[in-house]
Enzyme design. Structure first.
Site, PDB file in Angstrom:
ATOM      1  N   CYS A  30      65.905  50.084  49.792  1.00 31.34           N
ATOM      2  CA  CYS A  30      64.926  49.525  48.832  1.00 31.34           C
ATOM      3  C   CYS A  30      63.653  50.352  48.833  1.00 31.34           C
ATOM      4  O   CYS A  30      63.449  51.209  49.712  1.00 31.34           O
ATOM      5  CB  CYS A  30      64.624  48.081  49.184  1.00 31.34           C
ATOM      6  SG  CYS A  30      66.032  46.972  49.005  1.00 31.34           S
ATOM      7  N   HIS A  72      60.049  45.736  46.675  1.00 29.69           N
ATOM      8  CA  HIS A  72      59.510  44.563  47.366  1.00 29.69           C
ATOM      9  C   HIS A  72      58.369  44.963  48.273  1.00 29.69           C
ATOM     10  O   HIS A  72      58.068  46.157  48.440  1.00 29.69           O
ATOM     11  CB  HIS A  72      60.600  43.814  48.144  1.00 29.69           C
ATOM     12  CG  HIS A  72      61.282  44.615  49.203  1.00 29.69           C
ATOM     13  ND1 HIS A  72      60.684  45.043  50.370  1.00 29.69           N
ATOM     14  CD2 HIS A  72      62.574  45.062  49.282  1.00 29.69           C
ATOM     15  CE1 HIS A  72      61.523  45.705  51.122  1.00 29.69           C
ATOM     16  NE2 HIS A  72      62.702  45.746  50.481  1.00 29.69           N
TER      17      HIS A  72
END
Length: 898
Positions: A874, A847
């Site tokens: 992430c 992301h």
């Protein structure tokens, strides 16, 4: 009450005369009966109109059932009212109304037959019309009659002679009976000369006029069958038969001409007995125009009684109603006027034969003034009116011919005063006038005039003889030396060209006068660009005085506001600059014109690098419409392929990109020009990180010296750049003071304390995933980089920030189906955009750099990108990198984290 307007048309031709012509065409003898001029037929016009409507009935041989035959109609003739001097023929009851015309034809034939035997006047009472056929006047005894009487006396004294005479009379009666029908080609008399000599028949005295009525008749030189003439050579000729012979059952007549010369022998079956030297009546029609003076008009063809001269009726036109082939060799015609009045007989050589009722054309000239409004103007003698004299009342016509119609009227062929033929008009509608100078009196003129009407005509004379169409001299300037005020109300100029040649007369309305030998000023609205320094603009039309030199005009676009077609043959343009200053007259043959204010396209080859942002690139230099700006094309280099020196004073380049696509027109002042495809050198100072190991380094464009394999990962200095026309920017790369060469900017990334997380990690385009079947993603935690690979080949490198405390799992994974635009984790107090799952279906993601509760990017976290871990497991990316993976990386793409 106003009087109704009456348009007079043609006079009605006598229906009776038309009927008689029809009778003539059928082969029946018409009512001429010696055509005694002492008594003329009286005709009731109203009855004639009725008779006319009955014309055209079917012939007796083609009658419908119930129609009376000619024999039946003859039985319906009442002769009970005869007098000692007249035979009166009346119509009995029982004649059908649709056969009254046929009855009249039969009555005419009967009257004609009775006339030849009774020699009394024949009167036909037809409805209320009285048709009188006068008896022939007694002729003086001829020599032939005296001879005949003497022969009769001799016969009385000599019985054998009387018997011969009786036999001859019987033979003559038989021949007359057989002469009513044409014979087949006859058998010639036998040619056995010995037998013929022994059997030569004795002549029987004959004293008759005969006409040849058999088209196949043969005239023999002797009674032994020697042919002399036949067919057309003798057909319809009239002879004097002075003896007849019986041979082989055939009666032959000895035929003599007017000079009492024997012409030969002919079968009696081929002739018809005539009443006199005029011969028998034969069918003839048409019209006779009496155009020859001094010709005789006869009342009797036997006595050649002259009843008048053609001078009395000169130029009149008459109906031809039959012909007589006279013994004297001439053909005489029986002539009637339109009221059925008999004129007499005239030799065919004494008049002009025409086929139509208007008669022969006759000369007429001069002018006529219209004095009656109520006449029609015809374009033919079918009397179809195309106009009226009302339109031309009190105006003048020019006469060019005349016709004396059989109806008694004279028709002029007329033109208007502009040379246009109008048609035929009755002479009663006009009054002949004498005009000495219809073209007007010559008046001096001294002007230069330009022909401006392409519909005009140049005339050779004032009879409107066309010399040249104005289209051939349109916009030419001539010298007018004289003018005429014509009778038609217009003024005509006499024109000469520059060589002194007279060119003709022209209507003044077709020209525009000039103030000098330049001719008339004519409007123009065009532009020209001066491309040579030797083309001057002049202050006059003789090129003696220069208004603006060519050096002051070259590379300038000017407006053409007018033009002059000078007397000398040169066309000049009157030119002005953008400020409205008049620059002079320029020879039109020295320049090219355009309707665009941009001027003429001029060749120009080079390269332009845009140097100003926010400027328009135009697609049209008249409307200045545009589709692009230099904002999106700032510091780009384009190919220059032509230029325009605009009327507004600016120069506009026509630009193309490196692929040949036209970009538009750009003001040359908004860029810098170069002769080379890399464009102009631009100042640029920066430190860059080499991110490609196989990019080329050039010592010049495009002379490669080495690649970046030894420079990969290093930081170097940029001192300037070029924006090449191929779309690539090249840096001038230094290692300290050592110049390394030119390197494409896509092989570098700007080096700073942090990476720009708002832009793609590299300046080159993202790869097309559809072109690489073995696509995969690798994450290098130690280097904080993400690699997009195809097999072992790295396609693209991205800055990354992985999980703190090794929270990013290592191993082999794959892109999962879960992905979205944004999320926010309240427990962590941050979220992100463009997320794509690679593990645990929405737990571990690729992301963007993180966002706060309001969706704003957290700058302090973003600056860790590419330098250190910062996430909770992430993989963080720049905003464009995360968006590209979210949009393009397919489900199932392998992910390897190490």
């Amino acid at each position: 009450m106003r009087k109704a307007k009456i348009i007079r048309t043609r006079q009605v031709v006598s229906p009776l005369l038309t009927l008689l012509a029809a009778v003539a065409l059928s082969g029946v003898t018409t009512v001429h009966a010696s055509d005694n001029t002492d008594k003329t037929p009286a005709v009731n016009e109203s009855v004639q109109s009725s008779a006319t409507s009955q014309q055209g009935q079917a012939a007796a041989t083609d009658r419908k059932a119930g129609t009376l035959s000619d024999d039946d109609l003859e039985k319906l003739i009442d002769r009970s009212d005869a007098t000692p001097t007249q035979d009166i023929l009346k119509m009995k009851d029982g004649v059908p109304s649709d056969q009254q015309e046929a009855w009249l034809t039969v009555a005419k034939r009967v009257a004609d037959q009775d006339l030849s035997t009774s020699h009394r006047e024949q009167v036909i009472l037809y409805n209320e019309t009285k048709i009188v056929v006068p008896a022939p006047k007694a002729a003086a005894p001829s020599a032939e009659s005296d001879a005949s009487n003497q022969a009769s006396n001799a016969s009385a004294q000599n019985p054998s002679s009387a018997a011969s005479s009786a036999a001859a009379s019987s033979s003559s009666s038989s021949a007359a009976a057989s002469s009513s029908s044409q014979s087949k080609p006859e058998a010639a008399p036998a040619k056995n000369e010995a037998a013929s000599a022994a059997a030569t028949p004795a002549p029987v005295t004959d004293n008759r006029y005969v006409s040849v009525t058999d088209k196949n008749a043969v005239l023999y030189a002797d009674l032994n069958g020697t042919k002399k003439q036949e067919g057309a050579a003798v057909y319809q000729r009239t002879f004097k038969s002075q003896a007849k012979y019986q041979k082989d059952g055939v009666t032959y007549l000895a035929l003599y001409d007017a000079n009492q010369t024997l012409q030969g022998y002919m079968n009696q079956a081929s002739i018809k007995v005539a009443a006199g030297a005029g011969g028998v009546w034969t069918n003839a029609s048409g019209y006779a125009s009496l155009t020859k003076p001094g010709q005789d008009v006869y009342g009797n063809l036997d006595t050649k009684q002259v009843i008048k001269k053609s001078d009395d009726v000169l130029d009149n036109t008459y109906f031809i109603s039959g012909a007589y082939h006279h013994l004297d060799g001439q053909v005489y015609y029986s002539l009637y006027d339109s009221h059925n009045n008999w004129l007499g007989y005239m030799a065919g050589s004494g008049f002009e034969t025409v086929n139509s009722a208007e008669g022969a054309w006759a000369a007429a000239s001069g002018y006529a003034k219209v004095v009656d409004k109520n006449y029609a103007i015809y374009n033919s003698f079918k009397f179809d009116a195309t106009g009226s004299t009302d339109h031309y009342y009190q105006q003048y016509f020019k006469k060019v011919g005349q016709y004396h119609h059989v109806n008694g009227a004279v028709y002029y062929s007329v033109f208007d005063l502009f040379g246009h033929w109008l048609g035929y008009v009755n002479s009663a509608a006009v009054q002949n006038v004498t005009i000495a100078n219809p073209e007007g009196t010559w008046q001096a003129d001294d002007r230069y005039v330009t022909v401006t009407d392409n519909r005009a005509t140049l005339y050779s004379d004032f009879n409107w003889t066309k010399k040249q169409a104005a289209t051939a001299v349109m916009l030419q300037t001539f010298k007018s030396t004289g003018k005429y005020h014509n009778l038609n109300g217009l003024t005509y100029l006499s024109l000469y060209d520059k060589d002194g040649n007279w060119r003709g007369y022209i209507n003044q309305q077709s020209i525009t006068a000039g103030v000098s030998d330049g001719g008339a000023w004519l409007p123009a609205n065009a532009y020209t660009t001066f491309t040579a320094a030797n083309v001057n603009a002049y202050a006059d039309f003789n090129q003696q005085k220069v208004a603006t030199s060519g050096a002051g005009l070259v590379n300038q676009t000017v407006n053409i506001s007018g033009q002059y077609h000078a007397f000398g043959g040169v066309v000049y343009y009157s030119i002005y600059d953008v400020r409205g200053k008049w620059l002079g007259y320029v020879d039109a043959s020295q320049v090219k014109t355009t309707s665009s204010a941009a001027g003429l396209w001029l060749p120009h080859d080079g390269y332009l690098t845009t140097t100003q942002s926010g400027q328009m690139i135009y697609t049209n230099l008249d409307s200045f419409a545009g589709g692009r700006t230099t904002t999106a094309n700032y510091q780009r280099t384009f190919r220059i392929m032509g230029e325009y020196k605009h009327y507004n004073g600016a120069t506009y380049y026509s630009l193309y990109d490196g692929k040949g696509n036209w970009m538009g027109y750009l003001n040359s002042a908004l860029g810098s020009e170069s002769k080379e495809a890399q464009g102009v050198w631009m100042n640029y100072n920066a430190n860059v990180l080499i991110t490609a190991s196989n990019a080329a380094l050039y010592s010049s464009f495009f002379n490669m010296t080495r690649d970046t394999s030894s420079l990969y990962g290093g930081v170097y200095q940029v001192s300037g750049k070029y924006s090449h026309v191929n779309g690539t920017t090249y840096y001038s790369l230094y290692d300290g003071n050592r110049w390394l060469g030119y390197l494409a900017s896509w092989a570098t990334t700007p080096y700073m304390d942090y990476y720009d997380w708002t832009k793609p990690s590299q300046s080159k385009p993202y790869p097309d995933v559809n072109m690489y079947p073995n696509l995969s993603i690798e994450v290098d935690i130690a280097k904080q980089r993400v690699y997009i690979k195809n097999g072992s080949t790295n396609l693209y490198t991205m800055y990354a920030s992985t999980g703190i405390d090794n929270s990013t799992p290592r191993g082999h994974f794959a892109i999962q189906t879960e992905r979205g635009y944004s999320f926010y984790n309240a427990n962590e107090g941050m979220g992100a955009r463009y997320w794509t799952s690679f593990l645990d279906h929405g737990v571990y993601l690729f992301h963007s750099v993180p966002t706060d509760a309001n969706g704003n990017y957290i700058v302090s976290q973003a600056k860790m990108l590419g330098k250190q871990p910062g996430s909770h497991g992430c993989v963080r990316l720049t905003i464009p990198d995360a968006q590209w993976i979210n949009a393009h990386i397919k489900v199932g793409t392998p992910v390897y984290i190490y």
